[in-house]
Each structure stands twice: as structure tokens, then as C-alpha cells.
Design an enzyme around this catalytic site. Sequence first.
Site, PDB file in Angstrom:
ATOM      1  N   HIS A 155       0.819  -1.217   0.000  1.00  0.00           N
ATOM      2  CA  HIS A 155       0.000   0.000   0.000  1.00  0.00           C
ATOM      3  C   HIS A 155       0.852   1.266   0.000  1.00  0.00           C
ATOM      4  O   HIS A 155       0.361   2.369   0.201  1.00  0.00           O
ATOM      5  CB  HIS A 155      -0.957  -0.001   1.191  1.00  0.00           C
ATOM      6  CG  HIS A 155      -1.924  -1.146   1.170  1.00  0.00           C
ATOM      7  ND1 HIS A 155      -2.645  -1.533   2.269  1.00  0.00           N
ATOM      8  CD2 HIS A 155      -2.284  -1.997   0.165  1.00  0.00           C
ATOM      9  CE1 HIS A 155      -3.405  -2.571   1.945  1.00  0.00           C
ATOM     10  NE2 HIS A 155      -3.198  -2.875   0.691  1.00  0.00           N
ATOM     11  N   GLN A 163       2.318  -4.311   6.383  1.00  0.00           N
ATOM     12  CA  GLN A 163       1.373  -3.478   5.622  1.00  0.00           C
ATOM     13  C   GLN A 163       0.608  -2.427   6.434  1.00  0.00           C
ATOM     14  O   GLN A 163       0.409  -1.312   5.963  1.00  0.00           O
ATOM     15  CB  GLN A 163       0.386  -4.420   4.944  1.00  0.00           C
ATOM     16  CG  GLN A 163      -0.578  -3.778   3.983  1.00  0.00           C
ATOM     17  CD  GLN A 163      -1.457  -4.818   3.311  1.00  0.00           C
ATOM     18  OE1 GLN A 163      -1.060  -5.454   2.363  1.00  0.00           O
ATOM     19  NE2 GLN A 163      -2.665  -5.001   3.820  1.00  0.00           N
ATOM     20  N   GLU A 164       0.164  -2.779   7.654  1.00  0.00           N
ATOM     21  CA  GLU A 164      -0.738  -1.861   8.353  1.00  0.00           C
ATOM     22  C   GLU A 164      -0.431  -1.750   9.839  1.00  0.00           C
ATOM     23  O   GLU A 164      -0.337  -2.764  10.536  1.00  0.00           O
ATOM     24  CB  GLU A 164      -2.198  -2.337   8.176  1.00  0.00           C
ATOM     25  CG  GLU A 164      -2.581  -2.429   6.706  1.00  0.00           C
ATOM     26  CD  GLU A 164      -3.956  -3.029   6.469  1.00  0.00           C
ATOM     27  OE1 GLU A 164      -4.795  -3.028   7.395  1.00  0.00           O
ATOM     28  OE2 GLU A 164      -4.195  -3.512   5.350  1.00  0.00           O
ATOM     29  N   ARG A 367     -11.370  -2.539   1.335  1.00  0.00           N
ATOM     30  CA  ARG A 367     -10.208  -2.956   0.559  1.00  0.00           C
ATOM     31  C   ARG A 367      -9.308  -1.735   0.367  1.00  0.00           C
ATOM     32  O   ARG A 367      -9.748  -0.603   0.573  1.00  0.00           O
ATOM     33  CB  ARG A 367     -10.615  -3.497  -0.833  1.00  0.00           C
ATOM     34  CG  ARG A 367     -11.492  -4.725  -0.829  1.00  0.00           C
ATOM     35  CD  ARG A 367     -10.987  -5.898  -0.021  1.00  0.00           C
ATOM     36  NE  ARG A 367      -9.661  -6.383  -0.326  1.00  0.00           N
ATOM     37  CZ  ARG A 367      -9.381  -7.593  -0.833  1.00  0.00           C
ATOM     38  NH1 ARG A 367     -10.374  -8.421  -1.094  1.00  0.00           N
ATOM     39  NH2 ARG A 367      -8.131  -7.986  -1.048  1.00  0.00           N
ATOM     40  N   SER A 368      -8.078  -1.983  -0.059  1.00  0.00           N
ATOM     41  CA  SER A 368      -7.182  -0.841  -0.264  1.00  0.00           C
ATOM     42  C   SER A 368      -7.651   0.026  -1.431  1.00  0.00           C
ATOM     43  O   SER A 368      -7.404   1.224  -1.468  1.00  0.00           O
ATOM     44  CB  SER A 368      -5.744  -1.309  -0.454  1.00  0.00           C
ATOM     45  OG  SER A 368      -5.674  -2.311  -1.450  1.00  0.00           O
ATOM     46  N   LYS A 389     -12.543  -2.245  10.051  1.00  0.00           N
ATOM     47  CA  LYS A 389     -11.246  -1.722   9.619  1.00  0.00           C
ATOM     48  C   LYS A 389     -11.517  -0.980   8.332  1.00  0.00           C
ATOM     49  O   LYS A 389     -11.947  -1.585   7.346  1.00  0.00           O
ATOM     50  CB  LYS A 389     -10.301  -2.901   9.447  1.00  0.00           C
ATOM     51  CG  LYS A 389      -9.129  -2.639   8.564  1.00  0.00           C
ATOM     52  CD  LYS A 389      -8.132  -3.760   8.638  1.00  0.00           C
ATOM     53  CE  LYS A 389      -7.881  -4.296   7.251  1.00  0.00           C
ATOM     54  NZ  LYS A 389      -6.578  -4.973   7.124  1.00  0.00           N
TER      55      LYS A 389
HETATM   56  C1  2PG Z   1      -5.915  -6.155   3.862  1.00  0.00           C
HETATM   57  C2  2PG Z   1      -6.527  -5.188   2.885  1.00  0.00           C
HETATM   58  C3  2PG Z   1      -7.319  -4.046   3.456  1.00  0.00           C
HETATM   59  P1  2PG Z   1      -6.095  -5.202   0.344  1.00  0.00           P
HETATM   60  O1  2PG Z   1      -4.909  -6.805   3.578  1.00  0.00           O
HETATM   61  O2  2PG Z   1      -6.463  -6.385   4.925  1.00  0.00           O
HETATM   62  O3  2PG Z   1      -6.634  -3.284   4.377  1.00  0.00           O
HETATM   63  O4  2PG Z   1      -5.692  -4.814   1.853  1.00  0.00           O
HETATM   64  O5  2PG Z   1      -7.426  -4.650   0.082  1.00  0.00           O
HETATM   65  O6  2PG Z   1      -4.997  -4.588  -0.502  1.00  0.00           O
HETATM   66  O7  2PG Z   1      -6.072  -6.703   0.268  1.00  0.00           O
HETATM   67 MG    MG Z   2      -5.211  -8.007   5.586  1.00  0.00          MG
END
Ligand code: 2PG
Ligand code: MG
Length: 426
Positions: A155, A163-164, A367-368, A389
Site C-alpha cells: 500500500h 502493511q498496516e 479494501r485498499s 477496519k
Molecule cells: C488487507 C486489505 C485491506 P487489500 O490486507 O487487509 O486493508 O488490503 O485490500 O490490498 O487486500
Molecule cells: Mg489483511
Amino acid sequence: MSATAIASVRAREILDSRGDPTVAVDLELAGGARATAMVPSGASTGAHEAVELRDGDGKRYRGKGVLTAVRNVERTIAPAVRGKDASDQRSIDRLLIELDGTPNKAKLGANAILGVSLACARAAAAASGTPLYRYLGKGATLPVPLMNVLNGGKHATDSADMQEYMLAPVGAPTFAEAIRMGSEIFHALKDVLHDKGMNTGVGDEGGFAPSGLGTNEQPLELILTAIARAGYRPGEDCALALDPAATELFSGGRYTLAREKRSLDARAMTDLYAEWTKRYPIVSIEDGLAEDDWAGWRHLTTTLGARIQLVGDDLFVTNVERIERGIREKCANAILIKVNQIGTVSESIDAIEAGRRAGYASVISHRSGETEDTTIADLAVGLDTGQIKTGSLSRSERIAKYNRLMQIERELGSAARYPGRAAFAR
Ligand code: 2PG
Ligand code: MG
């Protein structure tokens, strides 16, 4: 024809928050109720997710167009659902699944199917004159928002490997106060980064994405400093949650932390998390290990599952079969619910229920790649998940969900409840 019979279904190609195409569905009922739904799209997608149909034809939108999915809605789905009762969500979703006929919605596309499923729920709610959260259930619990204030992995371009890094305002008395806490800490974090000469641009989910981080632990320190600087007590007022999205780090049996120039096996990753949970007020870790590392997940859950929430995202992909395997094998203790991982409203509800029967908590998730669609806010309250989230405290595709939840909290008035720490599995 009854007022809730489906009269027309149209689809359009629109753009998501990354500027990539996605599907919007406009649905109208015989009685005149209308609704639009917009489909989100992930970047760190799990291998076992339902299929998101992309045109893949060379130059147009770099192959990311969704005209095939749009056509599937208009030519295949629309004629089949016309005249059917939108208030019977289960039957509509069953029909969509049958029309597709594949186990992973590869024929029509989960993006085509989900657009219709969501629009159907929204239109039926509109026809009944009830807000969507009330139409979906009896819940009056606002979710604890997991707010992703520091974005890494897929991201961002040059931030943490993980990632988060999320705020979990467990000590707030209400949802609106949780959002205020998040916003104040988000702005304090900007000051902390600025003082250190780090950049304050944001990533895909609206959290900061600084380059020049030395380790994957450093963001935890920065956020703790920001919590204190904003005048809150780390752990008591505001805890932390992580989504390392470890599937993205995994190859050949090992997890690579490129920023730290090392790779760890599942046991060493578990040790790392165990160490962090001693030093930081972490209440939840999502995808701490990879989507098919079942043995690793078992060990992680045995080691940490009694103390903190362990959420399966890529591991479960909102899929009842994978959730049931996880329950049998004692992997994780909570489920991330992403409607586009599975493709219909009914199957998302089934995933929550399957988890609930085994004591697994659920976190409704964006989703991202997002849009201004706020359906997931209503799902979180209506389906009583207690956690959501939906990104950081910037970028309107994230904020739209928080604003919708604050509106719901006001509507519920004295019936509204904010669960705080009690929402988390352990
Ligand atoms: C995750 C998501 C949302 P992505 O991994 O939890 O934050 O990311 O939508 O890119 O899968
Ligand atoms: Mg995730």
C-alpha cells in the site's frame, strides 16, 4: 408485481480510490426504490479469493478495465433477476451463485456478482423505508474502528515491509469520541514524523507512508509517541493493531523482512510478535503468517491466541470452508470479513455466523482500493460485528465510512453502544 420486485439492473465502469476501474451497479425496484452499489478492490489479494474479472486487453486502463464484468451484469444477470423479489436476499444470492456456476465466481466475476448483491440489499432497505443497518439486523453496537495510520507493504512504495499499523481506540466512550481520538493522534503522528525529517505523504489507505524507516518495529515507537503527544494513554485509551499481510512476505517457507535484511521462519515470526506484544499494547494481529501456512498458524495461535486477537484475512478469505478448517485446526480466533473476497451479502453473513458459532470475532473490512460506497459501515452495525477496519483519518473513501457510522450512532441515540476492549477476541 410487488413493490420489491426487481425492475431494472444497470452496470457502469467507474474509478476507485487508486484511479483504477471498478464496477457500479444501479438497481431499481418496481415500487420505485433505487440503489447504487460500488465494488471495492484489493492490492494484497489472497490466492483463494473469489475472482475479480479484469478485461486484460492491453492498452485500455492498462488491462484493468471491467467492461466484461459490466456486460455480465447487463446481459446475463439482469435478465435472470428481473421480476425476482429483492427483499429475499438469500434467493437472489443463490441465483447469482448458480448463474455463475464456478466455485470461485470466475465466470461472471465476483465484482459483477457483488455489485448486484449489494445493490439489491440497499434497494430492498430503501423500499422498506429503513436504514440499511436496521434492515440487515437488530445490532445497535458501533464497531471499534481499526485505523491504519501508517501504511507499508503493497500500500506504499518505500515504507515498512509490514502493511498496516492501526490505532484501536479501546478506551473511548463512544464511536464519535473514538474517531476524535484517531484524528488527534493521526495529526500528532504527522508532527512526530515531521520533527524527525520524515515525509508525511500518505499511502493507499490514507495513513502515512514514510521512507527511511530502519526497522518494522520503528512505526510502533512513532505511533506510541504520537498517542502520548495527543494526550492519550497508550494501551488504556488507545491500543494498537497490526496487519503484516504476511502472505506478501512469504516465499520458500520463510518470511522476508527486506528492510531489516533478514528472513524468519514461522516460529521466529511468532517469537517476534510475542516480543512485541510484551513491549507494545497490541490487541490484534491480522495475517501474522501466510495464507497456506496452516502449521505456522497453529503454532502462532497456541502461543498468542489466549492473549490477543489473531485475525485471518488471506487465510480465510471470508470463505466458510476455510473458516471451518481454521476452527478445526485451531488457527486464529477472528475473521476478517471482506464482501468482495466471497462475492455476495449472504455468504458474508454465513462467514460471520460460522465464526460466531466457534467464538471467533469478526472484523468488517474495506479494501485498499475503495469508493464512496459506505455499505460496510451499515454491515458492521447491522450484523453486530463490534469491529471495523476502514483505513486512516484522511482520504474521503475511508472517511465516508466513519462519517456514516457517526450518523448511525446519532440515529441510534441512547440505544447505541460502543464496546471498546470487549469487542476483541482472545
Ligand atoms: C488487507 C486489505 C485491506 P487489500 O490486507 O487487509 O486493508 O488490503 O485490500 O490490498 O487486500
Ligand atoms: Mg489483511
